[in-house]
Design a protein around this motif. Structure first.
Motif, short mmCIF file in Angstrom:
data_model
loop_
_atom_site.label_atom_id
_atom_site.label_comp_id
_atom_site.label_asym_id
_atom_site.label_seq_id
_atom_site.Cartn_x
_atom_site.Cartn_y
_atom_site.Cartn_z
N VAL A 63 0.87 -1.18 0.00
CA VAL A 63 0.00 0.00 0.00
C VAL A 63 0.90 1.24 0.00
CG1 VAL A 63 -1.78 1.31 1.22
CG2 VAL A 63 -1.83 -1.20 1.27
N ILE A 64 0.77 2.03 -1.05
CA ILE A 64 1.52 3.29 -1.11
C ILE A 64 0.56 4.42 -0.81
CG2 ILE A 64 2.80 4.87 -2.64
CD1 ILE A 64 4.02 2.52 -4.04
N THR A 65 0.95 5.31 0.10
CA THR A 65 0.10 6.46 0.44
C THR A 65 0.84 7.73 0.03
OG1 THR A 65 -0.53 5.23 2.40
CG2 THR A 65 -1.23 7.52 2.31
N ALA A 66 0.14 8.59 -0.69
CA ALA A 66 0.73 9.90 -1.05
C ALA A 66 -0.13 10.97 -0.39
CB ALA A 66 0.73 10.07 -2.56
N VAL A 67 0.53 11.95 0.21
CA VAL A 67 -0.17 13.02 0.93
C VAL A 67 0.34 14.37 0.43
CG1 VAL A 67 -0.44 14.09 3.21
CG2 VAL A 67 -0.47 11.62 3.01
N ALA A 68 -0.58 15.31 0.24
CA ALA A 68 -0.18 16.65 -0.23
C ALA A 68 -1.20 17.67 0.27
CB ALA A 68 -0.12 16.67 -1.75
N PRO A 69 -0.83 18.95 0.26
CA PRO A 69 -1.76 19.96 0.78
C PRO A 69 -2.99 20.21 -0.10
CG PRO A 69 0.50 20.79 0.75
CD PRO A 69 0.49 19.51 0.00
N ASP A 70 -2.96 19.82 -1.40
CA ASP A 70 -4.16 19.99 -2.23
C ASP A 70 -4.12 18.99 -3.39
OD1 ASP A 70 -2.80 21.09 -4.54
OD2 ASP A 70 -2.50 22.88 -3.31
N LEU A 75 -1.16 19.25 -5.93
CA LEU A 75 0.11 18.77 -5.40
C LEU A 75 0.08 17.26 -5.14
CD1 LEU A 75 1.14 21.70 -3.05
CD2 LEU A 75 2.42 20.84 -5.02
N LEU A 76 -1.16 16.73 -4.94
CA LEU A 76 -1.26 15.29 -4.75
C LEU A 76 -0.74 14.56 -5.98
CD1 LEU A 76 -2.13 12.92 -3.01
CD2 LEU A 76 -4.39 13.07 -4.02
N GLU A 77 -1.09 15.09 -7.17
CA GLU A 77 -0.59 14.45 -8.40
C GLU A 77 0.93 14.51 -8.43
OE1 GLU A 77 -2.18 12.30 -10.24
OE2 GLU A 77 -3.86 12.76 -8.91
N THR A 78 1.52 15.60 -7.87
CA THR A 78 2.99 15.70 -7.78
C THR A 78 3.51 14.59 -6.87
OG1 THR A 78 2.67 18.08 -7.85
CG2 THR A 78 4.88 17.31 -7.28
N ALA A 79 2.80 14.35 -5.77
CA ALA A 79 3.24 13.30 -4.84
C ALA A 79 3.12 11.93 -5.51
CB ALA A 79 2.41 13.35 -3.56
N VAL A 80 2.00 11.73 -6.26
CA VAL A 80 1.83 10.44 -6.95
C VAL A 80 2.92 10.29 -8.02
CG1 VAL A 80 0.27 9.06 -8.40
CG2 VAL A 80 -0.65 10.34 -6.47
N ASP A 81 3.23 11.40 -8.72
CA ASP A 81 4.30 11.34 -9.73
C ASP A 81 5.63 10.97 -9.07
OD1 ASP A 81 2.62 12.02 -11.72
OD2 ASP A 81 3.20 14.15 -11.81
N ARG A 82 5.79 11.42 -7.83
CA ARG A 82 7.03 11.10 -7.13
C ARG A 82 7.09 9.62 -6.77
NH1 ARG A 82 7.75 14.04 -1.94
NH2 ARG A 82 9.49 12.81 -1.23
#
Ligand code: HEM
Length: 444
Positions: free
Chosen positions: A127-134, A137-144
């Protein structure tokens, strides 16, 4: 960072998702994967060690945007972790959450055969969790996170759940959430209740002394140390039914708000009954320095302000005299809302799936998440409340009413229906960054 006598945590090896409070507001996504080819699974672990954010990274340029990785016990076995090592992991983790359904009250419509696929199936490995302020930016975290699993045909994405926390942190029943958090010794992150002595790091991070003075670490040390466990839960909320219950049991709108507060232990603004017993105090509810600094026993042993059976007094009785030792049952709790809100005032269900995605984090699945869920949420013996269940999160069956202590006579509400249904969940291990590399280096 740590005070005299405090433990020094290896923050650069601990996943940030374990210790850091999430930003407010925030968007998050949970991605689940199946590993069909162990070599590709190990490659995923190796790559993940480079994209997972450590707890030392809080001032990184990406700020509040981060990625965590968790694995199930079937994943560890599939990657080639030897049986002798697997046997040193928590027993509940090795069983998996679905196997623990009866103990957790996941029965009837909440039972694993009714869970959303693939939750509860042995094919959930990572399970990968990505967290971002909006959401942007969540897509940025997922891209990361993507380079960790891209171009690995032996690793398949099988599930995604997007969720979010509003600026008010309001969950679907209308209450402010994300208020109360424990302080963890050596983490540098203050808790939200200044009257709670920070908990020993070993309550949350494996490999450090815990409240009982012991140190639990799955073996070898290179795999277990600096890790933790998470109980993931997807909980569906019956919002229309909750609203109807409040309405049907109250005399007018202000009585409705009082009942809502007596059920939760806080007004919907977040103001606690312990500090605002008669009417709501929205300024208090919005003040992170005041809204969680209180105890129960001295001023309110019988629950005339905060009923012993309400949600927050059950799940953290603080200093209340109850059977057992409260400090052994604390958890780090991360909840995010999923699904569209039900429009204000609507009393009929619109068929949408909405609820909370939770991660309950701690080093002791048995005496933390499982204990709270089975003994404090689904039973009341610990405070002398008979067989009543938590009015918000309990597995009620429509037979037991809710009691509000009151002078001269207690107030009894109608039998409680079940407002929350389990859609699925899993027990996971959150390896340290070095353990991810250790897993990546395993061989057949
Ligand atoms: C859909 C179900 C649930 C809802 C709507 C819900 C809602 C809330 C709200 C509004 C609060 C008060 C705000 C705060 O302290 O952050 C709270 C606190 C809390 N909840 Fe829940 N909750 C749910 C399920 C659970 C479950 C299943 C557990 C544990 C197994 C749990 C454990 C806690 C804990 C430990 C606190 C903090 C209590 C304190 O320290 O005062 N909750 N919850």
């Amino acid at each position: 960072m740590s005070g005299p006598g405090e433990v020094t945590l290896e923050l650069d090896d601990i996943q940030r998702g374990i210790l850091s409070p999430r930003p407010t507001p925030y968007a998050a996504t949970y991605l689940a994967f199946r590993v069909d080819d162990p070599a590709h699974g190990r490659e995923l672990m190796r790559r993940a060690s480079a994209v997972v954010t450590s707890a030392a990274d809080s001032a990184s340029p990406l700020g509040e945007t981060w990625v965590s990785v968790a694995v199930t016990s079937t994943c560890l076995a599939a990657l080639g972790v030897p049986r002798s090592s697997l046997d040193t992991f928590a027993w509940e983790f090795r069983q998996g959450m679905a196997a623990r359904a009866k103990a957790l009250g996941d029965v009837g419509e909440s039972s694993p055969e009714n869970w959303e696929a693939p939750l509860g199936n042995p094919e959930v490995h990572v399970v990968i969790t990505a967290v971002a302020p909006d959401p942007l930016l969540l897509e940025t975290a997922v891209d990361r996170a993507r380079p960790a699993y891209d171009n690995l045909p032996g690793v398949t994405a099988i599930w995604r759940q997007d969720c979010y926390a509003l600026p008010t942190e309001t969950e679907h029943f209308g209450y402010r959430d994300g208020v109360s958090h424990p302080a963890v010794e050596g983490s540098g992150i203050p808790g939200s209740n200044q009257l709670e002595v920070p908990l020993k790091a070993g309550e949350f991070i494996l490999g450090y002394p815990d409240e009982l003075g012991g140190t639990q670490t799955p073996l070898p040390d290179a795999l277990g140390r600096n890790g933790s466990y998470a109980a993931f839960r997807k909980l569906h909320q019956r919002v229309a039914e909750f609203r109807r219950y409040l309405k049907d049991n109250s005399t007018d709108p202000s009585d409705e708000e009082l009942i809502a507060a007596k059920i939760m232990g806080r007004w919907r603004s977040g103001a606690p009954l312990a500090l605002a017993p008669r009417c709501d105090d929205p300024a208090l509810g919005a003040d992170p320095h005041r809204r969680n600094t209180f105890l129960y026993q001295r001023d309110d042993p019988a629950g005339f302000n905060t009923p012993g059976g309400c949600h927050i007094r059950r799940v953290n009785p603080r200093d209340t005299s109850v059977a057992g030792e409260v400090r052994l049952h604390r958890m780090i709790r991360r909840g995010a809302v999923y699904g569209p809100p039900l429009a204000d005032g609507v009393l009929e269900d619109d068929g949408s799936d909405r609820g909370l995605m939770f991660a309950f984090i701690g080093a002791h699945l048995g005496r933390q998440f499982e204990f709270v869920q089975s003994e404090w949420i689904n039973d009341s013996i610990f405070f002398g409340g008979g067989d009543a269940k938590d009015p918000v999160a309990g597995s009620a069956d429509g037979t037991t009413g809710y009691t509000i202590p009151r002078r001269p006579l207690r107030r009894r509400l109608a039998p409680l229906p079940r407002f929350v249904v389990t859609r699925g969940g899993e027990y996971c291990f959150l390896p340290s960054l070095s353990a991810l590399r250790w897993l990546g280096d395993l061989r057949d």
